[in-house]
Design an enzyme around this catalytic site. Structure first.
Site, mmCIF file in Angstrom:
data_model
loop_
_atom_site.group_PDB
_atom_site.id
_atom_site.type_symbol
_atom_site.label_atom_id
_atom_site.label_comp_id
_atom_site.label_asym_id
_atom_site.label_seq_id
_atom_site.Cartn_x
_atom_site.Cartn_y
_atom_site.Cartn_z
ATOM 1 N N SER A 1 4.315 2.240 8.140
ATOM 2 C CA SER A 1 3.862 1.255 7.156
ATOM 3 C C SER A 1 5.034 0.634 6.408
ATOM 4 O O SER A 1 5.942 1.339 5.963
ATOM 5 C CB SER A 1 2.923 1.916 6.149
ATOM 6 O OG SER A 1 1.683 2.197 6.718
ATOM 7 N N ASP B 1 -0.041 -7.785 1.483
ATOM 8 C CA ASP B 1 0.415 -6.393 1.492
ATOM 9 C C ASP B 1 1.938 -6.263 1.464
ATOM 10 O O ASP B 1 2.512 -5.423 2.154
ATOM 11 C CB ASP B 1 -0.140 -5.659 2.715
ATOM 12 C CG ASP B 1 0.037 -4.146 2.598
ATOM 13 O OD1 ASP B 1 -0.252 -3.591 1.525
ATOM 14 O OD2 ASP B 1 0.492 -3.528 3.577
ATOM 15 N N HIS C 1 0.813 -1.222 0.000
ATOM 16 C CA HIS C 1 0.000 0.000 0.000
ATOM 17 C C HIS C 1 0.849 1.276 0.000
ATOM 18 O O HIS C 1 0.301 2.372 -0.118
ATOM 19 C CB HIS C 1 -0.990 -0.006 1.180
ATOM 20 C CG HIS C 1 -0.394 0.232 2.520
ATOM 21 N ND1 HIS C 1 -0.136 -0.786 3.412
ATOM 22 C CD2 HIS C 1 -0.013 1.377 3.153
ATOM 23 C CE1 HIS C 1 0.358 -0.273 4.532
ATOM 24 N NE2 HIS C 1 0.445 1.032 4.395
#
Length: 970
Positions: A390, A311, A265
């Site tokens: 992230s 992811d 992402h």
């Protein structure tokens, strides 16, 4: 869009390996690096008084509310942590800034840009191509914060470049280019990020020291057991306006290859402009009051695998990590066994490096679109994560190996987080682009995981490693005789003083390469080089080190490196005559289709002769600047006048959409090039504009002729490079290389002169000017002939001017006309004029001879002293209006004072229209090459023929010097 903006008359002397970074090819300490700066002080901080002021451009005030509203809606950990607003800008070396000349002749360009209210500024250049010796700095106006110098080492295969952040709302760009630069730099700034969150130079909103207080600095006691692994974790400037985190990871085949694991992402499609920041951390447990440093960074990577279900995204950085960065490549575990405890290392909200600890077993859960795809941290025992974390790695506390990367979770302290499982990323995808195993363990030898790799840790006493093959590149097309260079690194604890370097093809016997001697300390590196002879075809080339310090290698697992090459047949032919009537591609020709969209193809819809030609469909290529090469077989060039000819047919689509054709010659197996033809748009067109599909008729073809005599004794390849401008179909036919008459074109200068003036005019400028000049010659001989022809060309112009001179007074008019002819054609014209008559014959003979004659080149100009832009270093400023029409009206009335009562009919009006088509070879030693465009029936090249090795043009990085992994079809 043109390629880079190089000077004409220049040749690239850089091997392609110096400018590209291709998978696995040059990842070793000492390889070309990005964002690595050379330091130094910008010229504007040394002596601003010598330089033109840097123009200041103020961008309009920015309404930040839309960005702030969007940030509020997206608060949390999903996606990169955005810190700035990107603004489109348009600054380059031609349309902005001011140029100045330093006393040593170097050029300096400067431009200041302000984005009012910004707390930081960072930049993305969509074009960055500079010559050797050039330097670019980005700094604050007061010079307290400087990025750079960046130079040729920062040129990348994408042709783009990006910078880290500079504090404040104004930056100054300074670019220095050497006076003797091989070509003019091409730098275009397309994006400026206006930082609106407090940048990491001062406390503030989500910046230095402003992540949650429950976080721990990596150098606190909690981080003590993780001082090795911390060097794998990098803070990533994503797409110019956001932050993520990721980690360098080890692989089983080539330790040190810079694979980078982060979150899917975080991807934006702009990974070539990502900035990877190393060691951005506090030196102690305490939060620093000011920016910690120094920290290092690299620019650019490419995604090799990704899968949204877990992811993950795996990137390969564009360049090697320098040994000075003290990097670590983390180990990993893909077993899927439940960890009993875990550790996260990350950069929350753009802050310095932090560590979070979970002491309880993890839980396997489904999250997002993945089934049983994630590890859940139920409640961090110490620390947390935030936006910007992230993609950060999750380590098993026991093995210190990565088991996943951060996907998302709750916001705050003592919260739940979710990490995509490395075990699901490993092999759950259905191809190499969707799983990790193909990249991190292509041989399937890891079992369930491997430990990390510390490139700075000795592996034993005597360990000589071939860290990488630097040239040629993996996947490259080469000739059978290939120069090989490799990186030799001492991985042992003893100083390395000797090693044997061997090579082999496929699994054949090892051949001697070179015996290396020297003195390399532990982790030191050197380049070894040798020449290998390879068979034609696709083969593996392996380079291996043996016998370090005359003994057995203590770690033979890192002794060799292997690449795959396509070796082409370089057997030459002559003459070349290719009409594309047979199979396509012709035997031993090459085709490079860089964009894998439209490319050169055989067509039967039109032909200059026969039934077929080759063409390329720019009409349906929705890109500008895309290059496709059609490359001939090798051709031996004999002595004598040898020409390359081809038939061309092209129509522009419009004045806005048109294409470019470059014809280049290489005499070293496509390592360097001379451009002999470079035209686009109207200059290239052979037919009127057409918005439909262009299919040439018989009258739409034009013959292009290029002299290649300068390559006599060499074997050459010719490259036809189409550069798409979203224009029209372009056609080529009847490519020929052959001698013309076997001679050197003595330039008899038929000279059309009505005065028979056979004018052998070999234009040394002896201007023998046989000039039988029947010349009724009443010998008033005003000889106006002013021959303004500045034409310094000493033009000894023997001009015997036999001047048969029908006049009875025998006036043999030997007219020795020494004609030193500094080509104001003083034509002292001693005019011995046996002429028994008194004939005082002053004969000043101004010789107007309009003779614009470009071949002697007026040459009244000097070096370009203008300050904008730097001149072509090969341009001597020659005015050279001489178009060589040599109209030579030569009224030649020869005023000759000739007080001579003799009526001596001798009118000597010497009509001498002398249109002088004058293709003359112009051997004038002081004159430049004849660049006469000769707009006649064949539309000549318009370029001078180069001396071997002198070159005419540097081909652009977008393709001609920056070939990516070879995609040739043969």
């Amino acid at each position: 869009m043109r390629l880079s903006t190089p000077y004409p008359h220049r040749r690239s002397n850089l091997r392609r390996a110096a400018l590209w970074a291709v998978l696995c090819a040059s990842f070793a300490p000492g390889a070309a690096l990005a964002q690595v700066s050379a330091g130094g002080t910008p010229p504007g901080l040394v002596d601003a008084n010598r330089l033109a002021s840097a123009p200041r451009h103020r961008l309009p005030l920015l309404d930040l509310q839309p960005w702030l509203d969007e940030d509020a809606r997206n608060a949390g950990k999903q996606g990169p942590y955005r810190f700035g607003a990107k603004r489109d800008v348009d600054f380059d070396l031609q349309n902005s800034g001011e140029w100045s000349v330093l006393p040593n002749g170097d050029w300096v360009w400067r431009q200041a840009i302000r984005s009012p209210g910004a707390v930081s500024i960072n930049l993305i250049f969509d074009r960055y191509d500079v010559p050797e010796g050039a330097q670019l700095w980005v700094r604050t106006p007061d010079g307290q914060y400087v990025l750079g110098a960046f130079g040729i080492e920062n040129v990348r295969r994408s042709g783009t470049f990006a910078t880290d952040l500079v504090p404040g709302d104004e930056v100054v760009l300074e670019y220095l280019e050497p006076a003797d630069a091989a070509f003019r730099g091409d730098i275009h700034l397309s994006t400026l990020t206006h930082g609106y969150r407090q940048a990491p130079w001062e406390a503030g909103d989500k910046a230095l020291n402003d992540s949650f207080t429950c976080n721990n600095n990596i150098n606190c006691p909690e981080g003590a057991p993780w001082q090795t692994e911390k060097h794998a974790v990098l803070m990533t400037l994503v797409n110019g306006d956001g932050w993520c985190t990721g980690a360098l990871v080890n692989n089983t085949q080539t330790p040190g290859l810079p694979y980078f694991l982060t979150a899917n992402h975080c991807l934006t499609g702009q990974e070539s402009n990502w900035v990877f920041r190393f060691d951005f951390e506090a030196p102690t447990c305490s939060n620093p009051a000011t920016l910690p440093g120094p920290f290092n960074s690299l620019v650019g990577g490419q995604v090799v695998a990704t899968r949204p279900q877990s992811d993950f995204a795996l990137l390969l950085l564009d360049d090697a990590v320098p040994a000075s960065y003290d990097a670590y490549f983390a180990g990993w575990d893909h077993s899927g066994s439940t960890p009993q405890s875990a550790v996260g290392i990350h950069h929350p909200s753009g802050d310095i490096k932090k560590i979070s600890i979970e002491n309880s077993p993890l839980t396997s859960v489904s999250y997002g679109t993945g089934t049983n795809s994630h590890w859940r941290i139920n409640d961090w025992d110490d620390g947390t994560t935030e936006g910007g974390s992230s993609g950060s790695p999750l380590f098993d506390q026991t093995s210190h190996r990565i088991i996943g990367q951060l996907h998302g979770g709750e916001f705050g302290c003592n919260v739940t987080d979710y990490y995509g499982k490395l075990s699901m990323s490993w092999d759950a995808g259905n191809n190499a682009a969707t799983r990790l195993e193909d990249w991190l363990d292509p041989g399937g030898i890891s079992g369930t995981g491997i430990d990390g790799f510390d490139p700075n840790a000795p592996t034993g006493p005597d360990d000589a490693s071939i860290a990488a093959i630097l040239a040629p590149l993996d996947g490259e097309i080469v000739c059978p005789q290939v120069d090989v260079s490799a990186q030799l690194t001492n991985r042992g604890s003893n100083t390395l003083t000797s090693a044997n370097i061997r090579w082999r093809v496929d699994n054949g016997a090892y051949q001697p390469g070179t015996s290396w001697t020297g003195s390399l300390p532990s982790q030191g590196s050197d380049t070894v080089a040798f020449t290998a002879t390879l068979p034609v075809g696709t083969h593996d080339l392996q380079v291996r080190s043996q016998n370090p310090n005359g003994t057995a290698d203590t770690n033979p697992g890192n002794d060799s490196s292997t690449i795959t090459l396509e070796v082409i047949d370089d057997t030459p032919t002559f003459p070349l005559d290719q009409g594309f009537e047979g199979a396509f591609l012709p035997n031993r020709w090459l085709l490079f289709d860089f964009d894998q969209v439209e490319t050169w193809e055989k067509t039967s819809v039109a032909a200059a002769s026969g039934t077929s030609s080759v063409a390329i469909n720019n009409l349906d290529t929705n890109f500008s600047g895309e290059e496709d090469w059609l490359v001939t077989e090798f051709v031996d060039i004999p002595a004598g006048t040898t020409e390359l000819t081809f038939e061309l047919a092209y129509a522009r689509y419009s004045g806005q959409f048109f294409d470019r054709l470059i014809v280049a010659v290489s005499d070293d197996c496509l390592n360097t090039f001379d451009v002999l033809f470079d035209e686009e748009g109207t200059a290239l067109a052979t037919a009127p504009d057409l918005a439909g599909t262009f299919v040439p008729g018989p009258n739409d073809w034009e013959t292009q002729t290029i002299d290649v005599s300068a390559y006599a004794g060499s074997s050459i390849q010719v490259v036809f490079a189409n550069v798409s401008g979203y224009g029209q179909w372009l056609y080529i036919d009847d490519v020929q290389i052959q001698t013309q008459g076997g001679g050197g074109d003595a330039d008899t200068d038929a000279d059309a002169d009505s005065d028979t003036d056979a004018d052998a005019d070999t234009d040394a400028d002896a201007d023998a000017d046989a000039d039988s000049d029947t010349d009724a010659d009443s010998d008033t001989d005003a000889d106006a002939d002013s021959d303004t022809d500045a034409d310094t060309d000493s033009d000894t112009d023997a001009d015997t001017d036999s001047d048969a001179d029908s006049d009875s007074d025998s006036d043999a008019d030997s007219d020795t006309d020494a004609d030193t002819d500094s080509d104001t054609d003083a034509d002292s014209d001693s005019d011995t004029d046996s002429d028994t008559d008194s004939d005082t014959d002053a004969d000043s003979d101004s010789d107007t001879d309009s003779d614009t004659d470009s071949d002697t080149g007026a040459e009244t100009g000097g070096a370009d002293t203008g300050a904008v832009p730097p001149p072509d270093t090969n341009d001597t400023g020659v005015a050279d209006t001489d178009t060589d029409t040599d109209s030579d009206s030569d009224t030649d009335t020869d005023s000759d004072a000739d007080s001579d009562a003799d009526s001596d009919s001798d009118a000597d009006t010497d009509a001498d229209s002398d249109t002088d088509a004058d293709t003359d070879a112009d051997t004038d030693s002081d004159a430049p090459p004849d660049t006469d465009t000769d707009d006649d029936d064949g539309k000549k090249c318009g370029c001078a023929t180069p001396a071997p090795g002198s070159g005419l043009f540097v081909l652009g990085l977008a393709g001609l010097l920056a070939r990516r992994r070879v995609s040739a079809r043969r």
